[in-house]
Scaffold this motif. Structure first.
Motif, PDB file in Angstrom:
ATOM      1  N   GLU A 181      48.789  40.169  42.750  1.00  0.00           N
ATOM      2  CA  GLU A 181      48.470  38.318  43.215  1.00  0.00           C
ATOM      3  C   GLU A 181      49.861  37.510  43.691  1.00  0.00           C
ATOM      4  O   GLU A 181      49.944  36.443  44.463  1.00  0.00           O
ATOM      5  CB  GLU A 181      48.101  37.782  42.014  1.00  0.00           C
ATOM      6  N   GLU A 220      45.686  49.353  37.150  1.00  0.00           N
ATOM      7  CA  GLU A 220      44.915  48.311  37.845  1.00  0.00           C
ATOM      8  C   GLU A 220      45.058  47.294  37.484  1.00  0.00           C
ATOM      9  O   GLU A 220      45.986  46.748  38.382  1.00  0.00           O
ATOM     10  CB  GLU A 220      43.805  48.630  38.055  1.00  0.00           C
ATOM     11  N   PHE A 240      46.945  44.531  39.210  1.00  0.00           N
ATOM     12  CA  PHE A 240      46.259  43.341  39.798  1.00  0.00           C
ATOM     13  C   PHE A 240      47.485  42.279  39.720  1.00  0.00           C
ATOM     14  O   PHE A 240      47.456  41.205  40.969  1.00  0.00           O
ATOM     15  CB  PHE A 240      44.822  43.383  39.548  1.00  0.00           C
ATOM     16  N   VAL A 284      39.350  43.486  46.120  1.00  0.00           N
ATOM     17  CA  VAL A 284      40.967  44.050  45.751  1.00  0.00           C
ATOM     18  C   VAL A 284      40.669  45.161  44.666  1.00  0.00           C
ATOM     19  O   VAL A 284      39.767  45.051  43.828  1.00  0.00           O
ATOM     20  CB  VAL A 284      41.481  43.459  45.111  1.00  0.00           C
ATOM     21  N   GLU A 326      46.915  49.732  45.098  1.00  0.00           N
ATOM     22  CA  GLU A 326      45.800  48.113  44.316  1.00  0.00           C
ATOM     23  C   GLU A 326      45.988  47.878  46.340  1.00  0.00           C
ATOM     24  O   GLU A 326      47.445  47.756  45.970  1.00  0.00           O
ATOM     25  CB  GLU A 326      47.260  47.493  42.939  1.00  0.00           C
ATOM     26  N   LEU A 380      35.841  41.397  43.316  1.00  0.00           N
ATOM     27  CA  LEU A 380      36.705  42.721  42.333  1.00  0.00           C
ATOM     28  C   LEU A 380      35.333  43.259  41.657  1.00  0.00           C
ATOM     29  O   LEU A 380      34.435  42.546  41.510  1.00  0.00           O
ATOM     30  CB  LEU A 380      37.240  41.560  41.392  1.00  0.00           C
ATOM     31  N   TYR A 401      37.584  43.137  36.174  1.00  0.00           N
ATOM     32  CA  TYR A 401      39.140  42.449  36.482  1.00  0.00           C
ATOM     33  C   TYR A 401      38.423  41.418  35.702  1.00  0.00           C
ATOM     34  O   TYR A 401      38.441  40.084  36.108  1.00  0.00           O
ATOM     35  CB  TYR A 401      38.654  41.828  38.485  1.00  0.00           C
ATOM     36  N   VAL A 440      42.285  37.105  34.431  1.00  0.00           N
ATOM     37  CA  VAL A 440      42.366  37.003  36.031  1.00  0.00           C
ATOM     38  C   VAL A 440      41.212  36.031  36.617  1.00  0.00           C
ATOM     39  O   VAL A 440      41.936  35.453  37.376  1.00  0.00           O
ATOM     40  CB  VAL A 440      41.136  38.700  36.428  1.00  0.00           C
TER      41      VAL A 440
END
Length: 169
Positions: free
Chosen positions: A116, A108, A112, A43, A76, A132, A136, A141
């Motif tokens: 997700e 970003e 994310f 990602v 992303e 990642l 992140y 996260v």
């Protein structure tokens, strides 16, 4: 192909990507690319277009010394990566400002959080390990990965997180 792309809406194109990836997964065509029973999913964000003047109200801006030097669009991407160099797109989220006059731009990490949700909705049973970068490495996260039963591997360069990097050297 050009005609097909003209008549296809972005939502329909997104569904097509989900269906193609889903079909390959259901056919077990990608089983040999698993690592410890998990698919590796990278990602990361990438710029896709750069302009010398504003293109639309959703453009992101890059500044240098407080002055805008370019306008750009970014995405992303979640890609299933394979050990033969192949990468298959699973999910995409645009990184864009809601309007031109925003105090803080989209980024970003915020993309994310949106991505997700899509990834879990479209591939709820997929056993994955997220790949990642250091951006992140934050509790939010980690919590998302735990909630979704995802493993993760996060890399970071020396200097990006000096206190954390010092703990591991």
């Amino acid at each position: 192909l050009a005609y097909f792309m003209k008549i296809l809406t972005p939502a329909e194109l997104e569904k097509l990507i989900y269906k193609m990836a889903g079909r390959l997964l259901r056919m077990r065509s990608l089983e040999k690319f698993r690592l410890f029973w998990r698919y590796l999913v990278s990602v990361d964000g990438s710029r896709i277009l750069t302009f010398t003047e504003p293109h639309c109200k959703h453009c992101l801006t890059q500044k240098k010394d407080g002055k805008i030097v370019c306008w750009y669009h970014a995405v992303e991407e979640a890609k299933l990566v394979c050990n033969n160099g192949m990468a298959l797109s699973l999910c995409t989220e645009f990184i864009e400002n809601p309007t031109q006059d925003v105090e803080t731009q989209d980024c970003e990490l915020n993309a994310f959080y949106r991505l997700e949700k899509k990834l879990k909705k479209e591939f709820p049973q997929l056993s994955i390990c997220l790949l990642l970068d250091g951006l992140y490495a934050c509790q939010q996260v980690f919590d998302i990965c735990k909630k979704n039963h995802w493993e993760y591997s996060i890399t970071f360069k020396e200097g990006s997180m000096p206190a954390t990097f010092g703990e591991y050297t």
